[in-house]
Scaffold this active site. Sequence first.
Site, short mmCIF file in Angstrom:
data_model
loop_
_atom_site.label_atom_id
_atom_site.label_comp_id
_atom_site.label_asym_id
_atom_site.label_seq_id
_atom_site.Cartn_x
_atom_site.Cartn_y
_atom_site.Cartn_z
N ASP A 195 0.85 -1.19 0.00
CA ASP A 195 0.00 0.00 0.00
C ASP A 195 0.88 1.23 0.00
OD1 ASP A 195 0.57 -1.13 2.61
OD2 ASP A 195 -0.60 0.50 3.45
N GLU B 213 12.29 2.69 6.70
CA GLU B 213 11.33 1.69 6.22
C GLU B 213 11.53 1.30 4.75
OE1 GLU B 213 7.57 3.60 5.69
OE2 GLU B 213 6.40 1.79 6.09
O1 LIG Z 1 -1.27 3.18 8.12
C1 LIG Z 1 -1.06 3.05 6.77
C2 LIG Z 1 -0.78 1.64 6.37
O2 LIG Z 1 0.33 1.22 7.16
C3 LIG Z 1 0.68 -0.12 7.03
O3 LIG Z 1 1.32 -0.36 5.81
C4 LIG Z 1 2.67 -0.11 5.72
O4 LIG Z 1 3.39 -0.47 6.89
C5 LIG Z 1 3.30 -1.84 7.29
C6 LIG Z 1 4.16 -2.00 8.50
O5 LIG Z 1 5.51 -1.84 8.18
C7 LIG Z 1 3.69 -2.79 6.15
O6 LIG Z 1 3.32 -4.09 6.50
C8 LIG Z 1 2.99 -2.42 4.85
O7 LIG Z 1 3.50 -3.17 3.79
C9 LIG Z 1 3.22 -0.93 4.58
O8 LIG Z 1 2.65 -0.56 3.36
C10 LIG Z 1 -0.49 -1.06 7.18
O9 LIG Z 1 -0.14 -2.38 6.86
C11 LIG Z 1 -1.64 -0.68 6.28
O10 LIG Z 1 -2.74 -1.52 6.52
C12 LIG Z 1 -2.00 0.75 6.60
O11 LIG Z 1 -3.06 1.13 5.80
#
Ligand SMILES: OC[C@H]1O[C@H](O[C@H]2O[C@H](CO)[C@@H](O)[C@H](O)[C@H]2O)[C@H](O)[C@@H](O)[C@@H]1O
Length: 744
Positions: free
Chosen positions: A459, A661
């Site tokens: 995302d 990240e």
């Molecule tokens: O809050 C926004 C989004 O955050 C997350 O996505 C991002 O961080 C995660 C943790 O590192 C990772 O798993 C993911 O690939 C990233 O894009 C969360 O997973 C999303 O649901 C959320 O919308």
Amino acid sequence: MSSQQSPLPIHPKKHHERKGTLNLDPYAAPDVYYGTSHSPRQVAKSRTYSAIDQRNSPLDSSIKTGRRTSHDATGNAPRRYLINVDETLKTLLAREDTDHNIQITIEDSGPKTIPLGTAASGGYRRFDVRGTYMLSNLLQELTLAKKFGRKQIVLDESRLNENPVNRMARLIKDQFWPNLTRRIDGSNIASVARDPKDWTPHPRPRIYIPRGAPEQHEYYTRVALEHPSMNLDVIWLNDPPDNEEYVRDLNSAPGLLAIEMERIEDTKDGKPDYRGLPFVVPGGRFNELYGWDSYMETLGLLVNDREELAESMVKHFCFCIRHYGKILNANRTYYLCRSQPPFLTDMALRVYDRIKHKPDSMDFLRKAILAAIKDYYCTWMSQPRFDPTSGLSRYVPGGLGVPPETEATHFVHILTPYANKHNMTFDEFVKAYNYGHVYEPELDEYFMHDRAVRESGHDTSYRLEKVAAHLATVDLNSLLYKYEVDIARTIRAFFGDKLQIPKEWHVHGQPETETSSTWDRRAKKRRQIMDKLMWDENKGMFFDYNTVKKQTTGYESATTFWAMWAGACTPRQASMMVAKALPRFEVHGGLVSGSEESRGPVGIERPNRQWDYPFGWAPQQILAWTGLLRYGFEEEAQRLAYRWIYMCTKAFVDFNGVVVEKYDVTQQISPHKVEAEYGNQGSDFKGVATEGFGWVNASYVYGLQIVNSHMKRALGAVTTWDTFKKMTEGEVMELKPEAASVHT
Ligand SMILES: OC[C@H]1O[C@H](O[C@H]2O[C@H](CO)[C@@H](O)[C@H](O)[C@H]2O)[C@H](O)[C@@H](O)[C@@H]1O
Ligand SMILES: [Ca+2]
């Protein structure tokens, strides 16, 4: 020099006395280094500090004005500095942090040198600490010393000029993993339940307990009663917990979802007591147990011999599948309908391999495979995720309304025209839309895809935007192929080809006993379908398949290499991917998420998406390296690992130890600066980075297992891949023996 002036271990008779305190390993973790070596008792005992001649201390006027001073030479003994923490910190920042962000980076324009007094001379003789890297390490060390309450320290110079690869790997092992480790239980629930993403006006700690874990409800209720100041709300979760209206309604009182605990000794008054099993969080604003982050972190934890942490993360996933029906995106109420890319079988098998000597290891493996089977049936092979026509699966989580966890402004451009149309304020419209008071089918469609994008973990990306829920992606189907082969192999090799399914894991319609042949057939079938519907012979890559349009999307994504990771392609396809696809993604810092051409033009109207070109993410690198090794492409795996490690190291050296990240893998100078969507988690620290970012930490130590020792030395000297290649042209590269074992 007398021992009075120089009481540090230069006097042979004193050497023994100081063993374990001042003669500590110069690379000891901060809690040891600043906790033990500088304990107040030791300071009081030693005359080191009282012997400092303040006129010659590192804080005299010559430093403040930046004037150079003359130095004595020392012998070959490792140098140590005697430092007054607060004042040196102040001086250092005033001189060197010229852009005032409490970091010393290549963007600061200070004199890039500071004289420090040696411990051996009681601060009298001074030497320059020079250059961004050493000065920023000094800032990091002083910040840590201050955190540990130290006023004065003896600092080994080797902590300042340490080989940067060793330093980054050491910090990951000794500091970042411990700082990213959490437990959820009464000892910390008040703080861990807090959510930096909470959007409600009066956040309070809440823990939601599934009906199948009454012992946790009893436990947290007792904790709440015994500690009213925590203001902890202990709430039963509905059964089933993922009804869409119910999950939407929970958004007005969001909270943590309980995960696995272990029973410990009863309380003094005989009540059952529990402790949360530990787990690692991704970092930044993500403070929960995440789905695929946990898998990536596991790879790094295993390199760093932290199998107990990896083991307990597998147990948390088993708990989640049993009680919530899936591995959650993360353990917050607003994720109850959503999963993330499934890696459980590979994760469990890798952990099992490291704990197999333990008496309960077979139970661990059995439970993990039972959980993975349930996850497979209930989450991925049930509708709407399973598409019976193609036989493939898609990311299609349930949910209603606007995902609440994103930044407040995230959907403004999408929702504002609708708010205007209904003559409502933005907030009024969001509420009306979420509760079905206005009917906007186009928005429903938009958010169905948006939720799917989030479930995919990617995302956001133009690969998936407005279409994700229709796509049988290469990533998901490769992962499910891996589930199928791993389950078959495990049933055969560990459970005598008959795995009995206990009642608590049984899924409607499932046989009482699972055997390997069914799973082998499933894997074979999926591979054939992927080959038929997703493989493009001309392009030499796999493409996502649109199950509605019944055609591939043509979007070039690094997820094509997941087929190699999973073993879902033929050796011939693997060679074609290396020859044709790899050049489309390989750039300065490793693999870019997707090709520039597929992403298309970006600008104010069409902004960058963080999972598209030019950004590169640790999971993509890790899976590609492992896939390449699996098919015998050692050279390519080593080169890609080199590029990524080089880029991370360069940013770490030039930007005050930063680990983030994601990276802009096309940038040579500041790849950690990423202007897209949620910013870059991990870059916003004062003085010292204490956590890094979970999957980048993992990729770094895991990648170091893949590059050979020659490469590692060159990386330590921060040598670009191109220079390294020129230097070694004609040489035959050795493959590190460890590299052979990075795939299961
Ligand atoms: O809050 C926004 C989004 O955050 C997350 O996505 C991002 O961080 C995660 C943790 O590192 C990772 O798993 C993911 O690939 C990233 O894009 C969360 O997973 C999303 O649901 C959320 O919308
Ligand atoms: Ca600065």
